[in-house]
Write an enzyme that holds these catalytic residues in place. Structure first.
Site, mmCIF file in Angstrom:
data_model
loop_
_atom_site.group_PDB
_atom_site.id
_atom_site.type_symbol
_atom_site.label_atom_id
_atom_site.label_comp_id
_atom_site.label_asym_id
_atom_site.label_seq_id
_atom_site.Cartn_x
_atom_site.Cartn_y
_atom_site.Cartn_z
ATOM 1 N N ILE A 1 41.513 44.636 25.864
ATOM 2 C CA ILE A 1 41.612 43.719 26.996
ATOM 3 C C ILE A 1 40.900 42.410 26.698
ATOM 4 O O ILE A 1 41.370 41.330 27.062
ATOM 5 C CB ILE A 1 41.020 44.380 28.257
ATOM 6 C CG1 ILE A 1 41.895 45.558 28.706
ATOM 7 C CG2 ILE A 1 40.879 43.367 29.391
ATOM 8 C CD1 ILE A 1 41.265 46.409 29.798
ATOM 9 N N VAL B 1 25.720 43.429 23.476
ATOM 10 C CA VAL B 1 25.304 43.248 24.870
ATOM 11 C C VAL B 1 24.118 44.123 25.249
ATOM 12 O O VAL B 1 23.538 43.953 26.330
ATOM 13 C CB VAL B 1 26.475 43.491 25.849
ATOM 14 C CG1 VAL B 1 27.606 42.514 25.587
ATOM 15 C CG2 VAL B 1 26.950 44.936 25.816
ATOM 16 N N TYR C 1 31.629 57.854 33.163
ATOM 17 C CA TYR C 1 32.354 56.590 33.139
ATOM 18 C C TYR C 1 32.564 56.058 34.560
ATOM 19 O O TYR C 1 32.331 54.874 34.834
ATOM 20 C CB TYR C 1 33.700 56.787 32.448
ATOM 21 C CG TYR C 1 34.527 55.537 32.340
ATOM 22 C CD1 TYR C 1 34.180 54.526 31.446
ATOM 23 C CD2 TYR C 1 35.666 55.355 33.121
ATOM 24 C CE1 TYR C 1 34.934 53.372 31.344
ATOM 25 C CE2 TYR C 1 36.428 54.212 33.024
ATOM 26 C CZ TYR C 1 36.062 53.220 32.135
ATOM 27 O OH TYR C 1 36.810 52.069 32.033
ATOM 28 N N LYS D 1 31.244 52.516 36.290
ATOM 29 C CA LYS D 1 32.150 51.513 36.846
ATOM 30 C C LYS D 1 31.941 51.330 38.351
ATOM 31 O O LYS D 1 32.144 50.230 38.887
ATOM 32 C CB LYS D 1 33.601 51.880 36.526
ATOM 33 C CG LYS D 1 33.944 51.756 35.047
ATOM 34 C CD LYS D 1 33.705 50.347 34.519
ATOM 35 C CE LYS D 1 34.121 50.187 33.073
ATOM 36 N NZ LYS D 1 33.954 48.805 32.577
ATOM 37 N N THR E 1 44.917 52.947 33.776
ATOM 38 C CA THR E 1 44.846 53.349 32.374
ATOM 39 C C THR E 1 45.605 52.323 31.538
ATOM 40 O O THR E 1 46.805 52.133 31.704
ATOM 41 C CB THR E 1 45.454 54.746 32.164
ATOM 42 O OG1 THR E 1 44.786 55.660 33.038
ATOM 43 C CG2 THR E 1 45.266 55.203 30.729
#
Length: 255
Positions: free
Chosen positions: A17, A53, A149, A153, A181
Site C-alpha cells: 500500500i 519507525v 492485529y 488497529k 483484505t
C-alpha cells in the site's frame, strides 16, 4: 495537478500500500519521500530515506532530511505496519510489544517528529496540511485469528481521532483509511504458508461482498483523497476501503 508544489512523506513506502500511495502522490504532482527500512532500488521520482519507525533517532533523521531538502511537509502518510495472527493465547508479551511498537507507537513517533514541520508548513501556506494513518477493517469488525492485529488497529483508530482533535487548531487534519483484505505481499506470504493457498484465497475473497480482494491502488486513491487540499473539511474520519466488508450483509447467491 492537485499536489503540485507539495511535499509528502510515506512510511513503509517501499512496498504494498505504501508504494502504491507514493506512486499515486507523485503522479498527482507531489514530491514524495519514501521512509522505509530499505529504500534501495526505488523508481525514479521517489526519494528514499532509511527509517525504522521503532527507532526515534532514525525517525528524526529522516524528518530532518526532508526538511533540509524541501523545507516543508504538506502530507504525512503513516503506513508502516506489521501483521499478526492468532487468538490472545497465541502471541506472547514480546510479540504484543513488537506489534504495538510498529503499528501504534510508530505512528505516534513519526507524527511527533513531523508535527513541527507540518505546523510551519500550514502556517506559511495559510491552509491545512494532512496526516493519514493506515488503519484496518479489523479495527471495527471482529475477525477470527487476529486478536493482536485487531487490538493494534483499534488503537490506531482511537489515536487518529484523538490526534484530529488535538491538531486541527494548528492547521493539521488527521484521518485514516480502513482497508479490507488487500492483495499485498504480506497477504501473499500468508497464502503461500497456508495448507491450501487457493482455498484460503477463495475464503478471503468470499468474505468481501465484492467477491475479490482490495487492490493497493484502491487504498492509495483513498489516502490521496484524504491528503488532498480538496478535502480541507475532512478530519477525524475513517474511510473504509473494504469492498463493503464492514457494513454490507448480502444474501448468498450469484452476484
Amino acid at each position: 495537478m492537485e499536489f503540485d508544489g507539495l511535499v509528502a512523506a510515506v512510511t513503509g513506502g517501499a512496498s504494498g500500500i505504501g508504494l502504491a500511495t507514493a506512486r499515486e502522490l507523485a503522479r498527482r504532482g507531489a514530491a514524495v519521500a519514501v521512509l522505509d527500512r530499505t529504500v534501495d532500488g526505488l523508481e525514479s521520482g521517489l526519494d528514499g530515506y532509511t527509517c525504522d519507525v521503532t527507532d526515534t533517532a532514525s525517525v528524526r533523521a529522516a524528518v530532518e532530511g526532508i526538511e533540509q531538502r524541501h523545507g516543508r511537509l504538506d502530507v504525512l502518510v503513516n503506513n508502516a505496519g506489521i501483521g499478526a495472527q492468532g487468538t490472545v493465547e497465541d502471541n506472547d508479551e514480546t510479540e504484543w510489544q513488537r506489534v504495538f511498537d510498529v503499528n501504534v507507537t510508530g505512528i505516534a513517533r513519526v507524527s511527533a517528529a513531523a508535527l513541527p514541520l507540518l505546523r510551519r508548513t500550514a502556517a506559511a501556506a495559510g491552509r491545512t496540511v494532512a496526516i493519514v494513518n493506515t488503519c484496518s477493517v479489523a479495527a471495527t469488525a471482529g475477525l477470527p485469528q487476529r486478536a493482536l492485529y485487531s487490538a493494534s488497529k483499534g488503537a490506531v483508530l482511537a489515536l487518529t481521532r484523538a490526534m484530529a482533535a488535538d491538531h486541527l487548531p494548528e492547521g493539521v487534519r488527521v484521518n485514516c483509511v480502513n482497508p479490507g483484505t488487500v492483495d499485498t505481499p504480506w497477504v501473499g506470504r500468508l497464502l503461500d504458508a497456508a495448507a491450501d493457498p487457493e482455498a484460503e484465497r477463495a475464503a478471503l475473497e468470499a468474505r468481501q461482498p465484492t467477491g475479490r480482494l482490495v487492490t493497493a491502488e484502491e487504498v492509495a486513491a483513498a489516502i490521496c483523497y484524504l491528503a488532498s487540499p480538496a478535502a480541507g473539511a475532512t478530519t477525524g474520519t475513517a474511510l473504509a476501503v473494504d469492498g463493503g466488508m464492514q457494513n454490507l450483509r448480502l444474501r448468498p447467491g450469484p452476484r
